[in-house]
Design a protein around this motif. Structure first.
Motif, PDB file in Angstrom:
ATOM      1  N   MET A   1       0.851  -1.199   0.000  1.00 34.39           N
ATOM      2  CA  MET A   1       0.000   0.000   0.000  1.00 34.39           C
ATOM      3  C   MET A   1       0.877   1.236   0.000  1.00 34.39           C
ATOM      4  SD  MET A   1      -2.937   1.074   2.755  1.00 34.39           S
ATOM      5  CE  MET A   1      -1.767   1.460   4.045  1.00 34.39           C
ATOM      6  N   GLN A   2       0.559   2.193  -0.843  1.00 34.90           N
ATOM      7  CA  GLN A   2       1.332   3.415  -0.905  1.00 34.90           C
ATOM      8  C   GLN A   2       1.131   4.237   0.361  1.00 34.90           C
ATOM      9  OE1 GLN A   2      -0.141   5.336  -4.384  1.00 34.90           O
ATOM     10  NE2 GLN A   2       1.100   4.120  -5.773  1.00 34.90           N
ATOM     11  N   ALA A   3       2.177   4.957   0.752  1.00 35.61           N
ATOM     12  CA  ALA A   3       2.055   5.833   1.913  1.00 35.61           C
ATOM     13  C   ALA A   3       1.146   6.996   1.577  1.00 35.61           C
ATOM     14  CB  ALA A   3       3.439   6.349   2.316  1.00 35.61           C
ATOM     15  N   VAL A   4       0.461   7.526   2.571  1.00 38.04           N
ATOM     16  CA  VAL A   4      -0.408   8.670   2.358  1.00 38.04           C
ATOM     17  C   VAL A   4       0.189   9.873   3.051  1.00 38.04           C
ATOM     18  CG1 VAL A   4      -2.479   7.287   2.152  1.00 38.04           C
ATOM     19  CG2 VAL A   4      -1.786   8.095   4.395  1.00 38.04           C
ATOM     20  N   GLU A   5      -0.171  11.064   2.572  1.00 36.98           N
ATOM     21  CA  GLU A   5       0.318  12.285   3.177  1.00 36.98           C
ATOM     22  C   GLU A   5      -0.399  12.544   4.493  1.00 36.98           C
ATOM     23  OE1 GLU A   5      -0.240  15.349   0.379  1.00 36.98           O
ATOM     24  OE2 GLU A   5       1.086  14.487  -1.139  1.00 36.98           O
ATOM     25  N   ASP A   6       0.286  13.265   5.393  1.00 40.82           N
ATOM     26  CA  ASP A   6      -0.310  13.669   6.664  1.00 40.82           C
ATOM     27  C   ASP A   6      -0.894  12.470   7.402  1.00 40.82           C
ATOM     28  OD1 ASP A   6      -1.124  15.257   8.715  1.00 40.82           O
ATOM     29  OD2 ASP A   6      -2.970  15.921   7.731  1.00 40.82           O
ATOM     30  N   VAL A  42      -3.384  -2.735   3.306  1.00 39.49           N
ATOM     31  CA  VAL A  42      -2.667  -3.726   4.106  1.00 39.49           C
ATOM     32  C   VAL A  42      -2.958  -3.483   5.582  1.00 39.49           C
ATOM     33  CG1 VAL A  42      -0.411  -4.691   4.671  1.00 39.49           C
ATOM     34  CG2 VAL A  42      -0.865  -3.833   2.357  1.00 39.49           C
ATOM     35  N   GLU A  43      -3.448  -4.507   6.264  1.00 37.33           N
ATOM     36  CA  GLU A  43      -3.877  -4.343   7.653  1.00 37.33           C
ATOM     37  C   GLU A  43      -2.778  -3.796   8.553  1.00 37.33           C
ATOM     38  OE1 GLU A  43      -5.655  -7.740   9.412  1.00 37.33           O
ATOM     39  OE2 GLU A  43      -7.430  -7.708   8.117  1.00 37.33           O
ATOM     40  N   GLN A  44      -1.579  -4.345   8.459  1.00 39.14           N
ATOM     41  CA  GLN A  44      -0.500  -3.909   9.335  1.00 39.14           C
ATOM     42  C   GLN A  44      -0.196  -2.428   9.140  1.00 39.14           C
ATOM     43  OE1 GLN A  44       0.941  -5.504  11.856  1.00 39.14           O
ATOM     44  NE2 GLN A  44       2.055  -3.602  12.283  1.00 39.14           N
ATOM     45  N   GLU A  45      -0.183  -1.987   7.895  1.00 42.29           N
ATOM     46  CA  GLU A  45       0.097  -0.577   7.620  1.00 42.29           C
ATOM     47  C   GLU A  45      -1.031   0.315   8.129  1.00 42.29           C
ATOM     48  OE1 GLU A  45       1.134   0.078   3.563  1.00 42.29           O
ATOM     49  OE2 GLU A  45       2.595  -1.548   3.521  1.00 42.29           O
TER      50      GLU A  45
END
Length: 225
Positions: A1-6, A42-45
């Motif tokens: 899963m891509q990281a999101v801002e803020d 992704v659950e962990q993320e």
């Protein structure tokens, strides 16, 4: 899963049920396209982003899946839902009829306080359009409009059914309002709706809210295959 801002904005507090907070925060992230259609979750993320336990997260994900915002497939995990063209058409047809009925009833039952709130709501929409805050302030002002309508008609059955529809279409609303020229068009349509309600012309108000939803549906379809 891509990281999101803020990322910190997704973190929950301890003052409300964690499941509800996680569902609200993830729903908002989907509506604002921080999580995009088809993106794997992704659950962990998500646990790391929200600070919630895996159990609370899974409860929240079940809520969002029931609303049609995400989908889980064996072997593919959980992803942000990608509505089909037929699903979008079906939702907007039902939404058009239900909102037409709700606005007609609200027009017939409105009083001075409703008129005042509708006028303020329309002013907020105009301000959002001028500030080019279509996907945030304008949609919030439209949510306020529906809240005024529901509180005027006090029809829990109609509110429940429309609420089910509205929970299924936040991505579509966000996509629709970003279409070139759609923000100004939507505001003009809502001006006609509110003016008709203030004039107690229920048939005209119903006509323009139906037109508004139909145009929103066409914009939401966009390039959907």
């Amino acid at each position: 899963m891509q990281a999101v801002e803020d990322e910190s904005s997704l973190t929950v507090s301890r003052h409300r049920p964690i499941r509800d907070q996680v569902a609200d925060n993830l729903r908002s992230a989907i509506v604002n396209m921080r999580f995009t259609p088809g993106q794997r979750l992704v659950e962990q993320e998500l646990c790391e982003l929200t600070g919630a336990s895996r159990a609370s997260l899974r409860q929240a994900l079940r809520v969002l899946e029931a609303e049609g915002l995400i989908e889980t497939k064996n072997g593919l995990g959980t992803t942000v839902a990608v509505p089909t063209r037929d699903q979008i058409k079906e939702l907007y047809v039902v939404r058009s009829h239900l909102e037409g009925l709700a606005v007609r009833l609200a027009t017939e039952q409105a009083g001075t306080e409703t008129d005042r709130r509708l006028t303020a709501c329309l002013a907020a929409m105009e301000g959002a359009l001028r500030a080019d805050e279509l996907n945030t302030t304008l949609l919030k002002a439209k949510d306020d409009f529906y809240r005024i309508v529901f509180e005027t008609i006090r029809n829990t059955t109609l509110e429940q059914y429309l609420g089910m529809i509205h929970r299924r279409i936040p991505q579509m609303r966000a996509t629709s309002i970003r279409r070139e020229g759609r923000g100004a068009q939507a505001y003009a349509e809502m001006c006609e709706v509110v003016d008709s309600m203030l004039a107690r012309d229920s048939a005209r108000a119903e006509h323009f809210i139906t037109l508004h939803v139909d145009n929103a549906g066409r914009a939401a379809l966009g390039d959907v295959p």
